[in-house]
Design an enzyme around this catalytic site. Structure first.
Site, PDB file in Angstrom:
ATOM      1  N   ARG A 164      68.870   2.277  44.073  1.00  0.00           N
ATOM      2  CA  ARG A 164      70.262   2.031  43.684  1.00  0.00           C
ATOM      3  C   ARG A 164      70.715   0.648  44.105  1.00  0.00           C
ATOM      4  NH1 ARG A 164      75.335   5.416  46.036  1.00  0.00           N
ATOM      5  NH2 ARG A 164      75.439   3.686  47.490  1.00  0.00           N
TER       6      ARG A 164
ATOM      7  N   CYS B  78      74.508  -1.546  44.292  1.00  0.00           N
ATOM      8  CA  CYS B  78      75.965  -1.468  44.193  1.00  0.00           C
ATOM      9  C   CYS B  78      76.492  -2.893  44.107  1.00  0.00           C
ATOM     10  CB  CYS B  78      76.541  -0.742  45.405  1.00  0.00           C
ATOM     11  SG  CYS B  78      78.344  -0.597  45.341  1.00  0.00           S
TER      12      CYS B  78
END
Length: 124
Positions: free
Chosen positions: A101, A103
């Site tokens: 992931r 961000c």
């Protein structure tokens, strides 16, 4: 060479597919929590849940689940919401089996939302 399959789960008049299956992966376009072009959540927690539920539904429609996600990108307008977002996000993955992931904090998102989530899942 695999044939690309483009899918739109709902009608929209925008120049993109909501998902593209390439024979190996399901690539989901960025998901917002909106209705009729307006945000539907009052908090980052609610907005994250709305985005993740939409992703879960799209994955289910192609025979996949959140456990099949291999890559997620979060676009958020305020890093102060990071912990609230993570609180909800982690509930979609069993036993801490999270996808890779990234961000990214951005200045603005479409329709005044706080969060947009883009995802890729491995086809079974």
């Amino acid at each position: 060479m695999a044939t690309l399959k483009r899918i739109n789960f709902s009608s929209h008049n925008l120049p993109f597919s909501q998902a593209v299956l390439d024979g190996h992966y399901c690539h989901l376009s960025g998901v917002l929590n909106t209705k009729d072009g307006k945000p539907t959540a009052d908090s980052a927690e609610e907005e994250t849940r709305g985005c993740m539920e939409a992703i879960k539904k799209m994955l289910n429609e192609v025979g996949l689940a959140c456990e099949d996600l291999v890559r997620v990108t979060l676009y958020i307008t305020d890093l102060k919401d990071f912990e609230e977002i993570n609180k909800v996000y982690r509930t979609y993955f069993a036993n801490g089996q999270f996808p890779a992931r990234t961000c990214i904090e951005v200045r603005n998102l479409i329709a005044g939302t706080r969060i947009e989530i883009e995802a890729t899942a491995k086809l079974r």
